[in-house]
Design an enzyme around this catalytic site. Structure first.
Site, PDB file in Angstrom:
ATOM      1  N   HIS A 187      60.779  -0.046  78.346  1.00 24.59           N
ATOM      2  CA  HIS A 187      61.889  -0.376  78.364  1.00 24.59           C
ATOM      3  C   HIS A 187      62.318   1.075  77.531  1.00 24.59           C
ATOM      4  CE1 HIS A 187      59.307  -4.142  76.506  1.00 24.59           C
ATOM      5  NE2 HIS A 187      61.259  -4.907  76.587  1.00 24.59           N
ATOM      6  N   ASP A 258      65.394  -8.363  84.109  1.00 21.08           N
ATOM      7  CA  ASP A 258      65.201  -8.308  83.013  1.00 21.08           C
ATOM      8  C   ASP A 258      66.479  -7.072  82.319  1.00 21.08           C
ATOM      9  OD1 ASP A 258      63.437  -7.155  80.501  1.00 21.08           O
ATOM     10  OD2 ASP A 258      61.437  -6.780  80.965  1.00 21.08           O
TER      11      ASP A 258
END
EC number: 3.2.1.52
Length: 361
Positions: A187, A258
């Protein structure tokens, strides 16, 4: 009012709050969009969630697929009114202490409770199970992993998958080919795993092989680079998705990217470029989370990739139980016993420091 017929597109978007704004309704009516992912910011209470999902599903036909990251432990988006789910490492601890059979039984109950409660609220899919091995290196994975042993991970994930099916949900194994060995959080950074393909095959890839053979419905690749295999992150790599996952492993289900706004995806280019490369690499559906402005950017002059299997793959991820049937199941003594059992596995520390995984606001 006539509900427009709009085939599901290959983009999964999100929304800002508890109800749809007019701007969001128009965004979700775009042919590029086929699904929506919900976060904690979209949950106030169960009745509000049911109203929101009904509003989303009433927009168009076929209905948008509604997903959530609802794994248990640190990543459980909806809390109030839901059974508190344990971190998956709790099931691994049962495997070590009480044996495979007890752990698999517990995993099945977790999957059943997880899926049935979400189904009752109009949710189609939870992005679970995590198939990453716990190498002790990666805090963002950590206790989201079942175990460090590939066999334990595979067997517990399979048991969870069977429980999910009882609750009307398919499985999505993540993060292919394994995020547990690297230290970095994709992330925030683009991690590198410098192991060889043979090393990965001997460990991290084993659960993906087993789950693929046993009917895993979807896979989500990692925004991690494995430079001994390819210089591109796995989610942008034809080698990983078309050759290793599709050809070598034989996976025939859905490939979700993702989130394309994660830092681990940003080195590939702007959002349109990231989406294009994801599709070329083999992704069926791309996620764009926490940045509605980027969804709008992607929608401009968007050319839907040629993917004859897309409609079928989207439909395969749809809930098979339905809200009313799930609510009826939840009234049974058997299910309430399962809820009590699962709640007894969870602990307060499961939420420590991690409930915002993947959320920007």
């Amino acid at each position: 009012m006539t509900v427009p017929h709009i085939p599901r597109g290959p983009v999964m978007a999100d929304i800002a709050a508890f109800r749809l704004t007019e701007e969001e309704k128009q965004r979700l009516l775009d042919p590029a969009v086929g699904g929506i992912i919900l976060f904690r910011r979209n949950f106030q209470n169960i009745e509000q969630l049911k109203t929101l999902t009904a509003e989303i599903k009433a927009l168009r036909t076929p209905e948008l697929i509604i997903a959530v990251d609802h794994e248990g432990g640190r990543v459980q988006r909806f809390i109030e009114g839901f059974t508190r789910l344990p971190a998956m490492s709790t099931l691994g601890e049962i495997w070590d202490k009480d044996g495979a059979s007890a752990a698999e039984t517990a995993a099945g109950q977790v999957g059943r409770v997880l899926a049935t409660e979400l189904s009752a609220c109009g949710i189609d899919l939870s992005f679970t199970p995590v198939l990453d091995l716990d190498w002790g290196n990666c805090p963002v994975i950590g206790n989201r992993s079942f175990h460090h042993n590939p066999e334990a991970v595979a067997h517990l994930a399979l048991a969870l998958q069977k429980g999910l099916a009882k609750g009307g949900m398919k499985s999505c194994g993540k993060h292919f080919p394994g995020h547990g060995f690297v230290e970095g959080d994709s992330h925030l950074v683009l991690p590198e795993d410098r192991r060889s393909l043979s090393e990965l095959e001997a460990a991290d890839l084993a659960p993906f092989h087993i789950m693929s053979r046993e009917g895993m419905a979807a896979v989500m690749p990692a925004h991690v680079v494995y430079p001994q295999v390819d210089t591109k992150p796995a989610g942008f790599s034809e080698i990983w998705l078309k050759q290793i996952l599709r050809r070598d492993i034989g996976f025939k289900g859905v490939i979700f990217s993702d989130d394309l706004t994660m830092e681990g995806a940003c080195g590939v280019g702007g959002l349109k470029e990231r989406a294009r490369i994801s599709f070329e690499a083999g992704c069926d559906i791309v996620l764009v989370c926490n940045r509605p402005d980027l969804v709008d950017e992607l929608r401009e002059d968007f050319r839907i990739p040629d993917n004859p299997a897309l409609a079928q793959r989207w439909q395969y991820m749809a809930n098979t139980l339905g809200s009313a049937a799930a609510q009826a199941v939840m009234q049974t003594a058997d299910f309430q016993e399962a809820q009590a059992f699962v709640a007894g596995l969870a602990s307060p520390q499961d939420t420590a420091g991690g409930v915002k995984v993947g959320e920007a606001f």
